[in-house]
Design an enzyme around this catalytic site. Structure first.
Site, PDB file in Angstrom:
ATOM      1  CG  ASP A  26      -2.089   0.921   1.074  1.00 28.72           C
ATOM      2  OD1 ASP A  26      -2.304   1.436  -0.038  1.00 28.72           O
ATOM      3  OD2 ASP A  26      -2.802   1.142   2.065  1.00 28.72           O
ATOM      4  CG  HIS A  43      -0.166   1.781  -9.260  1.00 34.23           C
ATOM      5  ND1 HIS A  43      -0.368   1.446  -7.948  1.00 34.23           N
ATOM      6  CD2 HIS A  43      -1.286   2.462  -9.642  1.00 34.23           C
ATOM      7  CE1 HIS A  43      -1.552   1.891  -7.545  1.00 34.23           C
ATOM      8  NE2 HIS A  43      -2.129   2.523  -8.554  1.00 34.23           N
ATOM      9  CG  LEU A 137       9.924 -16.947  -3.527  1.00 32.71           C
ATOM     10  CD1 LEU A 137       9.792 -17.020  -2.007  1.00 32.71           C
ATOM     11  CD2 LEU A 137      10.302 -15.524  -3.951  1.00 32.71           C
TER      12      LEU A 137
HETATM   13  C1  FPP Z   1      -1.952   0.025  -3.423  1.00 40.10           C
HETATM   14  O1  FPP Z   1      -1.459   1.355  -3.376  1.00 40.10           O
HETATM   15  C2  FPP Z   1      -1.401  -0.693  -4.597  1.00 40.10           C
HETATM   16  C3  FPP Z   1      -2.151  -1.302  -5.564  1.00 40.10           C
HETATM   17  C4  FPP Z   1      -3.627  -1.355  -5.561  1.00 40.10           C
HETATM   18  C5  FPP Z   1      -1.511  -1.954  -6.745  1.00 40.10           C
HETATM   19  C6  FPP Z   1      -0.240  -2.696  -6.452  1.00 40.10           C
HETATM   20  C7  FPP Z   1       0.280  -3.277  -7.701  1.00 40.10           C
HETATM   21  C8  FPP Z   1       1.575  -3.334  -8.055  1.00 40.10           C
HETATM   22  C9  FPP Z   1       2.689  -2.852  -7.219  1.00 40.10           C
HETATM   23  C10 FPP Z   1       1.913  -3.970  -9.377  1.00 40.10           C
HETATM   24  C11 FPP Z   1       2.235  -5.420  -9.186  1.00 40.10           C
HETATM   25  C12 FPP Z   1       2.246  -6.131 -10.492  1.00 40.10           C
HETATM   26  C13 FPP Z   1       2.270  -7.481 -10.652  1.00 40.10           C
HETATM   27  C14 FPP Z   1       2.122  -8.082 -12.006  1.00 40.10           C
HETATM   28  C15 FPP Z   1       2.442  -8.400  -9.505  1.00 40.10           C
HETATM   29  P1  FPP Z   1      -2.517   2.546  -3.419  1.00 40.10           P
HETATM   30  O2  FPP Z   1      -2.755   2.923  -4.833  1.00 40.10           O
HETATM   31  O3  FPP Z   1      -3.735   2.149  -2.662  1.00 40.10           O
HETATM   32  O4  FPP Z   1      -1.743   3.691  -2.692  1.00 40.10           O
HETATM   33  P2  FPP Z   1      -2.395   4.870  -1.812  1.00 40.10           P
HETATM   34  O5  FPP Z   1      -2.965   4.222  -0.589  1.00 40.10           O
HETATM   35  O6  FPP Z   1      -1.232   5.743  -1.514  1.00 40.10           O
HETATM   36  O7  FPP Z   1      -3.447   5.524  -2.660  1.00 40.10           O
END
Ligand code: FPP
Length: 258
Positions: A26, A43, A137
């Site tokens: 997050d 992201h 892993l």
């Molecule tokens: C939450 O941060 C993050 C997500 C909903 C997406 C996480 C995805 C990735 C890191 C890509 C991974 C890719 C693969 C193929 C495994 P948020 O957007 O809720 O952050 P915020 O709370 O600051 O708004």
């Protein structure tokens, strides 16, 4: 199908290095916002963090890493962010599958794939098939996943195969139908980004998992941060319902770092 020890039915072995780490990544949006960038850049940076975390888990000897990439509730986000995330998943799966293969990492994807488009479904299947025989892993990505969905889906599948169990089924009967049936329950759960909640992630499997919350935003969660989380885990006394005296009496059996 394997039936691994359940934390509510037996006492799992406690090892100094967590065998299984579950992560809610997050804080991507806030990380980008702090830098006056669009949320989606967070992201993109988050993927780089994930690559490093996979590497560190391999180095530390963690056997299973499970990350929450997209929840069944994330469809509620603005349409352009959802569509960016879908394209990012495709790009990342295409680009990273060969790297995972080289690194002997087995990729698994859990969640309801029905809502994804055909291109993404194909990328998921290709990446899983390419890495299926790897023995290092096990890296599981939860996509369009929800803990409640998983339990409901498992009950439905079990009853489809065994309608006679409707009134009598046990934890052991249900276990093989859960998404994570081939992994031990997570020892350590990490959530970055300052919020302290589970958000419908692995509700069944987190029953006795040690929880670790950090304010660090996911794109900034580096190797040292992961080592800090593992060090915190090593100081925990894992009692699984027993008293501290019982655990202490079994020198080395209950304290993760012992
Ligand atoms: C939450 O941060 C993050 C997500 C909903 C997406 C996480 C995805 C990735 C890191 C890509 C991974 C890719 C693969 C193929 C495994 P948020 O957007 O809720 O952050 P915020 O709370 O600051 O708004």
């Amino acid at each position: 199908m394997t039936n691994l020890p359940s934390s509510t039915r037996t006492i799992p072995e406690v090892t100094p290095v967590p065998r299984h780490i579950a992560v809610i990544m997050d804080g991507n949006g806030r990380w980008a916002k702090q830098r006056f960038m669009p949320r989606v850049m967070g992201h993109q940076r988050g993927v780089e963090t994930l690559r490093e975390v996979v590497k560190t888990c391999r180095d530390l000897g963690v056997e299973y890493l499970t990350v929450f990439a997209f929840s069944s509730e994330n469809w509620r986000r603005p349409a352009d962010e959802v569509s960016f995330l879908m394209s990012l998943f495709i790009k990342v799966l295409e680009r990273e599958a060969r790297r995972l293969q080289r690194e002997n990492v087995r990729l698994k994807i859990i969640g309801d794939r029905n809502r994804f488009d055909d291109e993404l479904k194909k990328c998921m299947l290709d990446a899983e098939q390419l890495t299926a025989a790897n023995t290092g892993l096990t890296f599981t990505v939860a996509a369009n996943y929800g803990g409640r969905w998983d339990v409901m889906h498992a009950v439905q599948s079990m009853l489809q195969h065994h309608p006679e169990l409707a009134l009598t089924f046990t934890e052991e009967d249900l276990h093989p139908y859960l998404s994570m049936s081939d992994a031990p329950e997570p020892d350590l759960f990490i959530r970055t980004g300052g919020e302290q909640r589970i958000s419908n992630f692995m509700l069944w499997q987190l029953a006795y998992t040690e929880l670790y919350f950090t304010d660090t935003l996911w794109p900034a969660f580096d190797r040292a941060e992961l080592e800090k989380a593992v060090a915190s885990y090593q100081r925990r006394e894992r009692r699984f319902g027993r008293t501290s005296e019982q655990v202490q009496g079994m020198t080395g059996k209950g304290v993760a770092g012992a």
